[in-house]
Structures are given as C-alpha cells and as structure tokens.
Write a protein that holds these residues in place. Structure first.
Motif, PDB file in Angstrom:
ATOM      1  N   GLU A  60       0.853  -1.278   0.102  1.00 23.58           N
ATOM      2  CA  GLU A  60       0.061  -0.002   0.002  1.00 23.58           C
ATOM      3  C   GLU A  60       0.821   1.321  -0.078  1.00 23.58           C
ATOM      4  OE1 GLU A  60      -3.748   2.110   2.285  1.00 23.58           O
ATOM      5  OE2 GLU A  60      -2.809   0.289   3.235  1.00 23.58           O
ATOM      6  N   PHE A  61       1.931   1.301   0.944  1.00 19.03           N
ATOM      7  CA  PHE A  61       2.637   2.701   0.887  1.00 19.03           C
ATOM      8  C   PHE A  61       4.305   2.336   0.528  1.00 19.03           C
ATOM      9  CE2 PHE A  61      -0.635   3.307   3.872  1.00 19.03           C
ATOM     10  CZ  PHE A  61      -1.431   4.541   3.298  1.00 19.03           C
ATOM     11  N   ARG A  62       4.483   0.989   0.332  1.00 13.36           N
ATOM     12  CA  ARG A  62       6.133   0.718  -0.153  1.00 13.36           C
ATOM     13  C   ARG A  62       5.879  -0.848  -0.373  1.00 13.36           C
ATOM     14  NH1 ARG A  62       8.313   0.612   5.953  1.00 13.36           N
ATOM     15  NH2 ARG A  62       6.684  -0.856   6.780  1.00 13.36           N
ATOM     16  N   PHE A  63       6.640  -1.171  -1.199  1.00  6.03           N
ATOM     17  CA  PHE A  63       6.820  -2.447  -1.810  1.00  6.03           C
ATOM     18  C   PHE A  63       7.718  -3.331  -1.095  1.00  6.03           C
ATOM     19  CE2 PHE A  63       7.761  -5.123  -5.706  1.00  6.03           C
ATOM     20  CZ  PHE A  63       6.669  -6.244  -5.444  1.00  6.03           C
ATOM     21  N   LYS A  64       7.208  -3.961   0.195  1.00 11.11           N
ATOM     22  CA  LYS A  64       8.147  -4.850   1.109  1.00 11.11           C
ATOM     23  C   LYS A  64       7.791  -6.286   0.755  1.00 11.11           C
ATOM     24  CE  LYS A  64       9.294  -4.905   5.872  1.00 11.11           C
ATOM     25  NZ  LYS A  64       8.941  -4.437   7.256  1.00 11.11           N
ATOM     26  N   LEU A  65       9.035  -6.758   0.654  1.00 13.42           N
ATOM     27  CA  LEU A  65       9.407  -8.181   0.424  1.00 13.42           C
ATOM     28  C   LEU A  65      10.171  -9.042   1.370  1.00 13.42           C
ATOM     29  CD1 LEU A  65       9.954  -8.090  -3.464  1.00 13.42           C
ATOM     30  CD2 LEU A  65       7.849  -8.425  -2.292  1.00 13.42           C
ATOM     31  N   ALA A 105      14.940  -9.272   3.790  1.00 13.99           N
ATOM     32  CA  ALA A 105      13.677  -8.295   3.469  1.00 13.99           C
ATOM     33  C   ALA A 105      14.296  -7.104   2.743  1.00 13.99           C
ATOM     34  CB  ALA A 105      13.117  -8.052   4.635  1.00 13.99           C
ATOM     35  N   THR A 106      13.489  -6.668   1.804  1.00 13.61           N
ATOM     36  CA  THR A 106      13.679  -5.596   0.975  1.00 13.61           C
ATOM     37  C   THR A 106      12.683  -4.581   1.221  1.00 13.61           C
ATOM     38  OG1 THR A 106      12.984  -6.522  -1.152  1.00 13.61           O
ATOM     39  CG2 THR A 106      15.484  -6.486  -0.706  1.00 13.61           C
ATOM     40  N   THR A 107      12.794  -3.270   1.056  1.00 16.23           N
ATOM     41  CA  THR A 107      11.897  -2.419   0.997  1.00 16.23           C
ATOM     42  C   THR A 107      11.947  -1.271  -0.156  1.00 16.23           C
ATOM     43  OG1 THR A 107      11.485  -2.245   3.555  1.00 16.23           O
ATOM     44  CG2 THR A 107      10.601  -0.612   2.115  1.00 16.23           C
ATOM     45  N   GLN A 108      11.071  -1.165  -1.098  1.00 16.62           N
ATOM     46  CA  GLN A 108      11.241  -0.282  -2.173  1.00 16.62           C
ATOM     47  C   GLN A 108      10.108   0.590  -1.918  1.00 16.62           C
ATOM     48  OE1 GLN A 108      11.630  -4.175  -4.672  1.00 16.62           O
ATOM     49  NE2 GLN A 108      12.134  -2.514  -6.203  1.00 16.62           N
ATOM     50  N   VAL A 109      10.566   2.016  -2.442  1.00 15.20           N
ATOM     51  CA  VAL A 109       9.454   3.033  -2.593  1.00 15.20           C
ATOM     52  C   VAL A 109       9.313   3.589  -4.116  1.00 15.20           C
ATOM     53  CG1 VAL A 109       9.623   3.582  -0.110  1.00 15.20           C
ATOM     54  CG2 VAL A 109      10.975   4.795  -1.991  1.00 15.20           C
ATOM     55  N   ALA A 110       8.223   3.924  -4.394  1.00 13.24           N
ATOM     56  CA  ALA A 110       7.758   4.637  -5.670  1.00 13.24           C
ATOM     57  C   ALA A 110       8.278   5.745  -5.847  1.00 13.24           C
ATOM     58  CB  ALA A 110       6.405   4.485  -6.023  1.00 13.24           C
ATOM     59  N   VAL A 111       9.132   6.190  -6.876  1.00 10.50           N
ATOM     60  CA  VAL A 111       9.727   7.633  -7.009  1.00 10.50           C
ATOM     61  C   VAL A 111       9.257   8.128  -8.389  1.00 10.50           C
ATOM     62  CG1 VAL A 111      11.816   8.861  -7.143  1.00 10.50           C
ATOM     63  CG2 VAL A 111      11.698   7.161  -5.360  1.00 10.50           C
ATOM     64  N   ASP A 112       8.703   9.365  -8.368  1.00  7.06           N
ATOM     65  CA  ASP A 112       8.162   9.849  -9.409  1.00  7.06           C
ATOM     66  C   ASP A 112       9.447  10.300 -10.329  1.00  7.06           C
ATOM     67  OD1 ASP A 112       7.320  12.137 -11.499  1.00  7.06           O
ATOM     68  OD2 ASP A 112       5.480  11.755 -10.567  1.00  7.06           O
ATOM     69  N   THR A 113       9.366   9.649 -11.657  1.00  8.75           N
ATOM     70  CA  THR A 113      10.753  10.044 -12.568  1.00  8.75           C
ATOM     71  C   THR A 113      10.640  11.314 -12.742  1.00  8.75           C
ATOM     72  OG1 THR A 113       9.501   9.183 -14.501  1.00  8.75           O
ATOM     73  CG2 THR A 113      10.701   7.499 -13.115  1.00  8.75           C
ATOM     74  N   LYS A 114       9.632  12.097 -13.049  1.00 11.77           N
ATOM     75  CA  LYS A 114       9.570  13.228 -13.396  1.00 11.77           C
ATOM     76  C   LYS A 114      10.054  14.539 -12.347  1.00 11.77           C
ATOM     77  CE  LYS A 114       6.149  13.205 -17.264  1.00 11.77           C
ATOM     78  NZ  LYS A 114       6.252  11.725 -17.063  1.00 11.77           N
ATOM     79  N   THR A 115       9.743  14.006 -11.203  1.00  8.36           N
ATOM     80  CA  THR A 115       9.940  15.232 -10.050  1.00  8.36           C
ATOM     81  C   THR A 115      11.026  14.660  -9.080  1.00  8.36           C
ATOM     82  OG1 THR A 115       8.446  14.133  -8.598  1.00  8.36           O
ATOM     83  CG2 THR A 115       7.658  15.830 -10.070  1.00  8.36           C
ATOM     84  N   GLY A 116      11.259  13.224  -9.088  1.00  2.72           N
ATOM     85  CA  GLY A 116      12.085  12.637  -7.884  1.00  2.72           C
ATOM     86  C   GLY A 116      11.861  12.386  -6.707  1.00  2.72           C
ATOM     87  N   GLU A 117      10.468  13.036  -6.414  1.00  2.00           N
ATOM     88  CA  GLU A 117       9.757  12.679  -5.248  1.00  2.00           C
ATOM     89  C   GLU A 117       9.059  11.429  -4.842  1.00  2.00           C
ATOM     90  OE1 GLU A 117       9.651  15.189  -2.931  1.00  2.00           O
ATOM     91  OE2 GLU A 117      10.708  16.447  -4.297  1.00  2.00           O
ATOM     92  N   MET A 118       9.165  11.098  -3.561  1.00  2.00           N
ATOM     93  CA  MET A 118       8.639   9.645  -3.146  1.00  2.00           C
ATOM     94  C   MET A 118       6.882   9.723  -3.394  1.00  2.00           C
ATOM     95  SD  MET A 118      10.679   7.852  -0.323  1.00  2.00           S
ATOM     96  CE  MET A 118      11.658   8.890   0.487  1.00  2.00           C
ATOM     97  N   SER A 119       6.365   8.729  -3.816  1.00  2.00           N
ATOM     98  CA  SER A 119       4.999   8.709  -4.059  1.00  2.00           C
ATOM     99  C   SER A 119       4.226   7.803  -2.907  1.00  2.00           C
ATOM    100  CB  SER A 119       4.724   8.034  -5.445  1.00  2.00           C
ATOM    101  OG  SER A 119       3.195   7.876  -5.419  1.00  2.00           O
ATOM    102  N   TYR A 120       3.382   8.375  -2.072  1.00  2.19           N
ATOM    103  CA  TYR A 120       2.685   7.809  -1.033  1.00  2.19           C
ATOM    104  C   TYR A 120       1.263   8.182  -1.286  1.00  2.19           C
ATOM    105  CZ  TYR A 120       7.206   7.560   1.434  1.00  2.19           C
ATOM    106  OH  TYR A 120       8.336   7.219   1.852  1.00  2.19           O
ATOM    107  N   PRO A 121       0.309   7.226  -1.450  1.00  5.42           N
ATOM    108  CA  PRO A 121       0.642   5.804  -1.271  1.00  5.42           C
ATOM    109  C   PRO A 121       1.290   5.144  -2.671  1.00  5.42           C
ATOM    110  CG  PRO A 121      -1.532   6.194  -1.972  1.00  5.42           C
ATOM    111  CD  PRO A 121      -0.987   7.540  -1.699  1.00  5.42           C
ATOM    112  N   SER A 122       1.436   3.819  -2.486  1.00  6.53           N
ATOM    113  CA  SER A 122       2.092   3.204  -3.945  1.00  6.53           C
ATOM    114  C   SER A 122       1.098   3.635  -4.986  1.00  6.53           C
ATOM    115  CB  SER A 122       2.289   1.740  -3.605  1.00  6.53           C
ATOM    116  OG  SER A 122       3.182   1.532  -2.622  1.00  6.53           O
ATOM    117  N   PRO A 123       1.715   3.536  -6.276  1.00  9.61           N
ATOM    118  CA  PRO A 123       0.809   3.820  -7.261  1.00  9.61           C
ATOM    119  C   PRO A 123      -0.122   2.704  -7.556  1.00  9.61           C
ATOM    120  CG  PRO A 123       3.097   4.100  -8.049  1.00  9.61           C
ATOM    121  CD  PRO A 123       3.218   3.620  -6.605  1.00  9.61           C
TER     122      PRO A 123
END
Length: 141
Positions: free
Chosen positions: A84-89, A106-124
C-alpha cells in the motif's frame, strides 16, 4: 500474504576456490527472484518506468544461516508483505533439495516519480492492482 517461488542453481563463477558462494551474490539471487515475480504479475521494471515510477531499494536486511556452494540448487521464496505505501518483500533462500534454510532477508522499495524525483505515497494503483490480481489467482489476472 502473497508468495512466489524461484529456483536457480549456483553457477561456477559465483564460487571461490573452495566452491563457496560469496555472500554478496545472495542479493543478486534475490533480485533475480524479484524480477521473476514482477514479470509474473505483469509489472516489470520497464513497465514501472513507463508508468512514471522508479522503485529503488531503500532498505535491505539479510541474515545468513548457512552458505551454499557451486552447483547447489536454491529455492527462493518471496512473500509480499506490504504494497500500500511501499513494496516490502521478505525472502527465504533454502537448499531446494533438502529444504535447509540458508538465508532470510527483506527489502523495501518505494515509488519515486521519475519526473519530480519525489517519493509517492501511497504506492501507485497499478502495483497494488497487479499484486491483488496475483493474490487472487490465475483466473483473476
């Protein structure tokens, strides 16, 4: 939550003179399994980028229990713990022939908008939808 399994064999070039696998290769094995999971859900890294997001790993935890050697067959079980807010595996790497635990991670990944470089909450929504379809089974995907 949702699980995926990848099988691979430790290649010769991953071992040292004693046949033991270098600890850093386990992270590559996890990446191979993660890419296979993403392909299965229909949202590969290229698809992620095309949808406007990069997904960097922002956290990695790994605990080695026992080493593996050249020729060992590995089973990498990935569990999707959060989307929901990050991609945790979470990962369980075991000997495919004996079932013996080799590594947990365990890994945690977050969505980052490629245009702005900002993290995206919630996950796309596209990732959430693909994971939910994967969890529902082949008839829903």
């Amino acid at each position: 939550m949702h699980q995926h399994e990848t099988l691979l064999t430790v290649p010769f070039h991953d071992a040292d003179m004693m046949g033991v696998t270098w600890h850093g290769h386990y992270i590559r094995y996890m990446e191979i399994a993660r890419c296979e999971l993403l392909e299965r859900i229909g949202y590969t890294y290229l698809d992620m980028y095309d949808s406007g997001y990069a997904w960097p790993v922002v956290d990695l935890k790994i605990r080695y229990s026992k080493g593996c050697t050249f020729g060992d067959r590995l089973r990498i079980l990935i569990t999707v713990d959060e989307v929901e807010f990050r991609f945790k595996l979470s990962y369980r790497i075991e000997n495919a022939d004996t079932g013996e635990l080799l590594t947990k991670a365990a890994t945690t990944q977050v969505a980052v908008d490629t245009k702005t470089g900002e993290m995206s909450y919630p996950s796309p929504k596209i990732l959430v939808d693909r994971i939910e379809a994967f969890a529902a089974g082949p008839s829903a995907a």
